[in-house]
Design an enzyme around this catalytic site. Sequence first.
Site: not given
Length: 301
Positions: A101-103
């Site tokens: 998700a690379k949040r």
Amino acid sequence: MTQSPARPTFGERFLERAQSHGKLCVGIDPHEQLLKDWGLGVNAEGLREFTRICVEAFAPTACVVKPQVAFYEAFGSTGFAVLEEAIFELRRHGVLVIADAKRGDIGSTMAGYARAWVHPDSPLCSDAMTVSPWLGFDSIQPVKEVADDNGAGVIVLAATSNPEAPSVQSAVVTSPFEGGPSVASKEKDPLVAGEKAPATLAQDIVNRVAAANREYGAAAGNVGVVVGATVNDPPRLDEVGGMVLMPGVGAQGGTMADVKRIAGQAGSLVSPNVSRGILKHGPDVGELGEAVAKLTSEMLV
């Protein structure tokens, strides 16, 4: 303060799964061209069938599976429903799922992402999620807190495999994190007593992850890093203490020799990530499974 985890850490769970299934991380990336290549529609039904095939092929064969969240977001609520089902089925078979998700955000927003991706009450709950530290390393703390409560992983971007990355990640920090290991190379002259060695941003992130993982004592910790197999000047990983997710193997040009070179003394914690190199064997379930088994058998670290 060193703590004894009440439950196995994500790092320990990875090492345990790797004993029986190798260390390969397989990506599920249902992008438009791949859906077409598999003879599927670029629509919700095509996404569902693509994902079903991947789950059937990877559930019995893979150590780690990493769905790329963006390709599911593109189909709105239906896409998320397909992703929920895939995560559930893979985890039910013992596969470790990393939500790619690379949040990256701050405060309550980051806590919201944590609840979505690594909290057991969420239908999207995964074994780990990728996060971006570029709002400051401490901005990932809300995710780490939820992860620690649930034995989940926080995989932090450090030195990624995309060509644009060095313009940021190779920038030099003149006052690097003091809690990390020495960044001086063994091939260079020793540091003058009391002198701080500059470090790249990537190395600084790795050092901070290493310090966070020392909280877990001798156990491999919940905090990992992303370091690409195509990175020319990678950070030192010897003391990282958590999973090293290493994309870029295969279609992007990275080799298992690169993985071994970059891993250094952290070889046992490296999970080489292959997506296109395996997905090109679809849509046949058997061929996909065989591709995973073949690559797993070729692992050198």
